[in-house]
Write a protein that holds these residues in place. Structure first.
Motif, PDB file in Angstrom:
ATOM      1  N   ILE A  87       1.942   0.798  14.813  1.00  0.00           N
ATOM      2  CA  ILE A  87       1.329  -0.526  14.670  1.00  0.00           C
ATOM      3  C   ILE A  87       2.235  -1.664  15.145  1.00  0.00           C
ATOM      4  N   PRO A  88       3.561  -1.685  14.822  1.00  0.00           N
ATOM      5  CA  PRO A  88       4.390  -2.813  15.306  1.00  0.00           C
ATOM      6  C   PRO A  88       4.365  -3.010  16.812  1.00  0.00           C
ATOM      7  N   PRO A  89       4.499  -1.966  17.673  1.00  0.00           N
ATOM      8  CA  PRO A  89       4.385  -2.228  19.115  1.00  0.00           C
ATOM      9  C   PRO A  89       3.051  -2.840  19.526  1.00  0.00           C
ATOM     10  N   THR A  90       1.983  -2.423  18.813  1.00  0.00           N
ATOM     11  CA  THR A  90       0.676  -3.009  19.127  1.00  0.00           C
ATOM     12  C   THR A  90       0.645  -4.490  18.789  1.00  0.00           C
ATOM     13  N   LEU A  91       1.174  -4.856  17.621  1.00  0.00           N
ATOM     14  CA  LEU A  91       1.193  -6.269  17.221  1.00  0.00           C
ATOM     15  C   LEU A  91       2.103  -7.101  18.112  1.00  0.00           C
ATOM     16  N   LEU A  92       3.162  -6.472  18.663  1.00  0.00           N
ATOM     17  CA  LEU A  92       4.095  -7.197  19.538  1.00  0.00           C
ATOM     18  C   LEU A  92       3.644  -7.192  20.992  1.00  0.00           C
ATOM     19  N   GLY A  93       2.519  -6.556  21.285  1.00  0.00           N
ATOM     20  CA  GLY A  93       2.015  -6.537  22.657  1.00  0.00           C
ATOM     21  C   GLY A  93       2.742  -5.571  23.573  1.00  0.00           C
ATOM     22  N   LEU A  94       3.413  -4.558  23.000  1.00  0.00           N
ATOM     23  CA  LEU A  94       4.167  -3.600  23.811  1.00  0.00           C
ATOM     24  C   LEU A  94       3.379  -2.335  24.117  1.00  0.00           C
ATOM     25  N   SER A  95       2.168  -2.234  23.620  1.00  0.00           N
ATOM     26  CA  SER A  95       1.369  -1.038  23.853  1.00  0.00           C
ATOM     27  C   SER A  95       0.654  -1.125  25.194  1.00  0.00           C
ATOM     28  N   PHE A  96       0.173   0.007  25.685  1.00  0.00           N
ATOM     29  CA  PHE A  96      -0.557   0.067  26.957  1.00  0.00           C
ATOM     30  C   PHE A  96      -1.477   1.283  26.908  1.00  0.00           C
ATOM     31  N   SER A  97      -2.458   1.304  27.770  1.00  0.00           N
ATOM     32  CA  SER A  97      -3.374   2.435  27.857  1.00  0.00           C
ATOM     33  C   SER A  97      -3.474   2.896  29.294  1.00  0.00           C
ATOM     34  N   THR A 151      -4.598   5.588  24.504  1.00  0.00           N
ATOM     35  CA  THR A 151      -5.060   4.231  24.204  1.00  0.00           C
ATOM     36  C   THR A 151      -3.918   3.263  23.969  1.00  0.00           C
ATOM     37  N   THR A 152      -2.877   3.727  23.272  1.00  0.00           N
ATOM     38  CA  THR A 152      -1.770   2.831  22.916  1.00  0.00           C
ATOM     39  C   THR A 152      -0.451   3.193  23.585  1.00  0.00           C
ATOM     40  N   GLY A 153      -0.387   4.380  24.213  1.00  0.00           N
ATOM     41  CA  GLY A 153       0.864   4.799  24.840  1.00  0.00           C
ATOM     42  C   GLY A 153       1.855   5.410  23.872  1.00  0.00           C
ATOM     43  N   GLN A 154       1.448   5.687  22.620  1.00  0.00           N
ATOM     44  CA  GLN A 154       2.330   6.265  21.605  1.00  0.00           C
ATOM     45  C   GLN A 154       2.105   7.780  21.565  1.00  0.00           C
ATOM     46  N   ILE A 155       3.122   8.545  21.921  1.00  0.00           N
ATOM     47  CA  ILE A 155       2.988  10.003  21.963  1.00  0.00           C
ATOM     48  C   ILE A 155       3.662  10.695  20.778  1.00  0.00           C
ATOM     49  N   VAL A 156       4.275   9.948  19.868  1.00  0.00           N
ATOM     50  CA  VAL A 156       4.914  10.555  18.696  1.00  0.00           C
ATOM     51  C   VAL A 156       3.911  11.296  17.817  1.00  0.00           C
ATOM     52  N   PRO A 157       2.710  10.755  17.555  1.00  0.00           N
ATOM     53  CA  PRO A 157       1.760  11.525  16.737  1.00  0.00           C
ATOM     54  C   PRO A 157       1.412  12.886  17.322  1.00  0.00           C
ATOM     55  N   MET A 158       1.466  13.036  18.653  1.00  0.00           N
ATOM     56  CA  MET A 158       1.172  14.338  19.241  1.00  0.00           C
ATOM     57  C   MET A 158       2.236  15.363  18.895  1.00  0.00           C
ATOM     58  N   ALA A 159       3.481  14.927  18.707  1.00  0.00           N
ATOM     59  CA  ALA A 159       4.534  15.849  18.286  1.00  0.00           C
ATOM     60  C   ALA A 159       4.252  16.375  16.879  1.00  0.00           C
ATOM     61  N   PHE A 160       3.811  15.487  15.983  1.00  0.00           N
ATOM     62  CA  PHE A 160       3.421  15.927  14.642  1.00  0.00           C
ATOM     63  C   PHE A 160       2.243  16.899  14.708  1.00  0.00           C
ATOM     64  N   ALA A 161       1.271  16.600  15.582  1.00  0.00           N
ATOM     65  CA  ALA A 161       0.107  17.474  15.704  1.00  0.00           C
ATOM     66  C   ALA A 161       0.504  18.840  16.241  1.00  0.00           C
ATOM     67  N   PRO A 214       5.524   1.607  31.683  1.00  0.00           N
ATOM     68  CA  PRO A 214       6.379   0.748  32.540  1.00  0.00           C
ATOM     69  C   PRO A 214       7.841   0.749  32.134  1.00  0.00           C
ATOM     70  N   LYS A 215       8.156   1.218  30.966  1.00  0.00           N
ATOM     71  CA  LYS A 215       9.547   1.188  30.488  1.00  0.00           C
ATOM     72  C   LYS A 215      10.329   2.437  30.886  1.00  0.00           C
ATOM     73  N   THR A 216       9.672   3.423  31.507  1.00  0.00           N
ATOM     74  CA  THR A 216      10.368   4.647  31.906  1.00  0.00           C
ATOM     75  C   THR A 216      10.306   4.806  33.422  1.00  0.00           C
ATOM     76  N   ASP A 217      11.025   5.832  33.898  1.00  0.00           N
ATOM     77  CA  ASP A 217      10.999   6.097  35.343  1.00  0.00           C
ATOM     78  C   ASP A 217       9.649   6.699  35.728  1.00  0.00           C
ATOM     79  N   VAL A 274       1.047   9.764  30.110  1.00  0.00           N
ATOM     80  CA  VAL A 274       1.425   8.528  29.421  1.00  0.00           C
ATOM     81  C   VAL A 274       2.855   8.143  29.777  1.00  0.00           C
ATOM     82  N   ASP A 275       3.745   9.109  29.838  1.00  0.00           N
ATOM     83  CA  ASP A 275       5.136   8.825  30.192  1.00  0.00           C
ATOM     84  C   ASP A 275       5.257   8.327  31.623  1.00  0.00           C
ATOM     85  N   TYR A 276       4.421   8.860  32.515  1.00  0.00           N
ATOM     86  CA  TYR A 276       4.470   8.457  33.921  1.00  0.00           C
ATOM     87  C   TYR A 276       3.967   7.032  34.104  1.00  0.00           C
TER      88      TYR A 276
END
Length: 409
Positions: A39-49, A90-100, A132-135, A127-129
């Motif tokens: 949620i914090p990256p979404t509120l800070l505008g750092l998310s992407f889809s 949708t948000t660019g967050q892949i951490v939940p997939m590791a839990f799944a 914008p913050k990664t190679d 998503v990693d590709y």
């Protein structure tokens, strides 16, 4: 009057609550961590889809749903897999997939988990590709996705195997303890038969000889001795039968014999009701026997100390825990006091019951009720045999070995 709280009781109560709801607490903390991470990256505008801008409220709703799906991961892994993949694109967050990925192998019943990891790995790489913050090197994105998704899934298979090994070791220890108790009972039975029974038999025979050859007064005393000796022999035979039967009938019946036990109590005048929700199959024999003993001891104590009270027996299995309770209200009659005077004090029933429950990693609670009654509650963790068999069908350890060989190659 000032109400003082014992400081020792607070940590004990907290420890008991934590142990009873450990899995739920862990899942709740994981869900909170997912929310704190997404949620914090979404509120800070750092998310992407992957398909362009998405309204912020939609992203937050998807993130909350993803965290909620984690709460049911022990029952099924499919909701968390789907929601975590949707959250990633949708948000660019892949951490939940590791839990799944970890949950679908450690807790859920997904047969070919390697095939399920493929779309997760592809989603994580995409998503990693796009991030914008990664190679933008596709090879590195695929490698990171493999490590981020496949490794948690592989660790989950190891955790699953470790849990199974621990369960087998505990079952083996319990079987050995039961066999040792059976051998000890047989030893006691042999000693009673070879020593006490023989001595009492000789005493009875001698008393009979004295009765036939002595005067009437002495013969009367000898007859009394003979009668008491015969009575002692009968009681010794009953004790030997109990020691040698190894709880055969009750051991095989287990929890299934609880309804008949309650019916027997009702037939003798006890006002008792039963709420029975234990599975017909899948309940281990030792746990079933322990449930039976709890109900047996609870009804026995009611007959001794509160024969006129209303009793409610509850048996249920939920979230891997069997709960058996015997709760009686206050006895308004006077039969209780007279019955207490007639019966000899014991105190060993509940102590032995606590030991039996503790061997099964459970706990026994006994305390008064607000209406002046008494409650006896046993909680025993268990893993249904049927569920274990289904897990064996749904999960093949050879798959993990093949996956490990493939990773090594």
């Amino acid at each position: 009057m000032r109400n003082t709280l014992n400081p020792v009781c607070v940590p004990l109560a907290l420890a008991e609550f934590t142990e009873a709801h450990r899995r739920r607490i862990v899942d709740a903390l994981l869900a909170i961590s997912i929310l704190c991470f997404t949620i914090p990256p979404t509120l800070l505008g750092l998310s992407f889809s992957l398909w362009g801008p998405v309204p912020q409220w939609i992203e937050i709703v998807i993130e909350v749903i993803t965290a909620g799906a984690l709460l049911i991961r022990r029952r099924t892994g499919l909701p968390m897999i789907v929601t975590s993949a949707l959250c990633a694109v949708t948000t660019g967050q892949i951490v939940p997939m590791a839990f799944a990925a970890y949950s679908m192998t450690a807790d859920s019943k997904i047969r070919k988990w390697q095939l399920v990891t493929l779309p997760l790995i592809m989603t994580a790489a995409a998503v990693d590709y796009v991030d914008p913050k990664t190679d933008d090197v596709l090879y590195l994105c695929v490698v990171r996705a493999l490590v981020f998704i496949f490794m948690p899934a592989l660790v989950g298979t190891w955790v699953r195997g470790y849990r199974g090994m621990i369960s087998e070791l505990r079952a083996e220890v319990r079987d050995r303890e039961e066999q040792a108790a059976v051998r000890e009972r047989r030893k006691i039975a042999r000693e009673l038969h070879d020593t006490v029974t023989h001595a009492v038999t000789v005493m009875v025979l001698n008393a009979g000889i004295i009765r036939d050859d002595a005067d009437p007064e002495t013969g009367r005393i000898a007859t009394t001795i003979e009668d008491k000796g015969v009575q002692a022999l009968a009681e010794l035979r009953e004790l030997l039968a109990v020691l040698r039967r190894e709880d055969g009938s009750r051991m095989t019946a287990g929890a299934k014999a609880i309804p008949s036990l309650v019916e027997e109590a009702a037939a003798t005048g006890t006002r008792v009701s039963l709420d029975y929700h234990l599975p017909d199959i899948g309940l281990p024999a030792q746990i079933g026997l322990a449930c039976y003993r709890v109900v047996q001891e609870g009804l026995s104590n009611v007959r001794k100390h509160a024969p006129g009270s209303l009793v409610r027996v509850t048996c249920e299995a939920r979230d891997g825990v069997v709960t058996v309770s015997v709760v009686n209200g206050r006895d308004e009659g006077r039969a209780r006091m007279s019955l207490q005077r007639l019966l000899p004090p014991s105190g060993f029933g509940l102590a032995g019951l606590e030991e039996r429950i503790a061997i099964l990693d459970g706990r026994l609670e006994r305390k008064g009720t607000p209406d002046g009654g008494f409650m006896l509650v046993a909680r025993i963790p268990f893993h249904p045999a049927g569920a274990q068999a289904a897990d064996d069908l749904a999960y093949d350890p050879a798959d993990a070995d093949e996956a490990a060989d493939g990773e090594s190659a």
